[in-house]
Write a protein that holds these residues in place. Structure first.
Motif, short mmCIF file in Angstrom:
data_model
loop_
_atom_site.label_atom_id
_atom_site.label_comp_id
_atom_site.label_asym_id
_atom_site.label_seq_id
_atom_site.Cartn_x
_atom_site.Cartn_y
_atom_site.Cartn_z
N PRO A 151 0.41 -0.75 -0.14
CA PRO A 151 -0.14 -0.16 0.19
C PRO A 151 0.47 1.00 -0.29
O PRO A 151 2.06 1.39 0.59
N VAL A 152 0.29 2.62 -0.33
CA VAL A 152 0.89 3.44 -0.25
C VAL A 152 -0.11 4.71 -0.56
O VAL A 152 -1.89 4.84 -0.53
N SER A 153 0.39 5.82 0.21
CA SER A 153 -0.78 7.15 0.00
C SER A 153 -0.30 8.28 -0.62
O SER A 153 0.97 8.41 -0.60
N LEU A 154 -0.90 9.17 -1.09
CA LEU A 154 -0.97 10.88 -1.73
C LEU A 154 -0.12 11.10 -1.24
O LEU A 154 1.04 11.69 -1.99
N ALA A 155 -0.10 11.02 0.57
CA ALA A 155 1.18 12.39 1.25
C ALA A 155 2.53 11.31 1.84
O ALA A 155 3.08 12.18 1.56
N GLN A 156 2.24 9.97 1.71
CA GLN A 156 3.54 9.61 1.79
C GLN A 156 4.43 9.62 0.14
O GLN A 156 5.34 10.44 0.20
N ILE A 157 3.99 9.36 -1.20
CA ILE A 157 4.42 9.93 -2.07
C ILE A 157 4.55 11.47 -2.15
O ILE A 157 6.04 11.73 -2.59
N THR A 158 3.87 12.64 -2.28
CA THR A 158 4.52 13.80 -2.29
C THR A 158 4.88 14.28 -0.83
O THR A 158 5.42 15.96 -0.78
N GLY A 159 4.70 13.98 0.09
CA GLY A 159 5.17 14.81 1.54
C GLY A 159 3.68 16.25 1.49
O GLY A 159 4.40 16.29 2.81
#
Length: 247
Positions: A151-159
């Motif tokens: 899993p990954v989230s948008l916040a993890q990708i972009t900070g």
């Protein structure tokens, strides 16, 4: 006629937004076309084939939309999966690169899953009367504790962190644009966009079916959703959902 502003039902907690809409339909109360049910937390969120969907309360987008297709035959129900997945991809493309659709309708960022979609259709004769699109989109969650592998989230990708309702509005705008393509009969453009958006679209990749591992490339997705692959030896294989998997 669809209202310009969708009816949005906001729930702090519910078992499942899909089930909430199903229960409304079962009571004979038919919510308006494109009614959206969004919740901060699902106690029984589901993915494809009964898998659970992990989502931290208040951090992600977990919602369902009720769609009344216009004379869509049941054997073309995969068109709904296409517009559901592509609407998520289009919305995410505004914020991050390398978003793809993993057949049939998961949404990935590179090799990680950012969105799961569960579509449940109710038939009337040979046509789809109602379709419930359940979408779980990882937005602000920073830690995933389940045994899901990637899993990954948008916040993890972009900070960055995001306002969930702003993203829901952006998704709905893209859904409406794709819905128009479908309902005006422009399925060629819809299908072409779906093919371009596929995960591991180019080149040969490793797969596994009931007979073992092999290498193949994507040739097509048929209107009923079957996945068509060409193997290294030039032979073709056709698969329904869960009959083949990536390695």
């Amino acid at each position: 006629m669809v209202s310009e502003t969708p009816a949005i039902i906001r729930l702090r907690e519910t078992h499942s937004t899909n089930r909430y809409l199903q229960e409304q339909l079962q009571t004979g109360h038919i919510p308006a076309d494109e009614t959206i049910v969004v919740t901060d937390f699902q106690t029984a969120g589901r993915g494809q084939t009964g898998n659970t969907w992990e989502s931290e309360a208040g951090q992600n987008l977990t919602f369902s939309l009720l769609y009344h297709p216009a004379s869509l035959p049941a054997n073309e129900s995969f068109r709904i999966a296409q517009i559901a997945a592509l609407s998520v991809k289009r919305m995410l493309d505004r914020y991050v690169r390398d978003i793809t659709v993993k057949w049939p309708n998961d949404v990935y960022r590179k090799e990680q899953k950012i969105c799961g979609i569960l579509i449940e259709n109710l038939l009337s004769g040979k046509f789809i009367a109602h379709s419930i699109l359940g979408i779980g989109l990882n937005i602000n969650q920073q830690i995933f504790r389940s045994d899901a592998p990637n899993p990954v989230s948008l916040a993890q990708i972009t900070g960055k962190t995001y306002d969930r309702m702003t993203l829901l509005e952006a998704w709905h705008t893209e859904f409406r644009r794709l819905r128009r393509l479908l309902e005006t009969g422009d399925v060629v453009a819809l299908h072409a966009e779906y093919l371009r958006s596929l995960y591991r679209r180019d080149g040969f990749h490793r797969y596994q079916d009931a007979c073992g591992a092999f290498e193949a490339r994507i040739v097509d997705i048929e209107p009923d959703g079957h996945y068509v692959l060409e193997r290294r030896d030039g032979s073709f294989s056709r698969y329904a959902f869960k009959e083949v998997s990536f390695i």
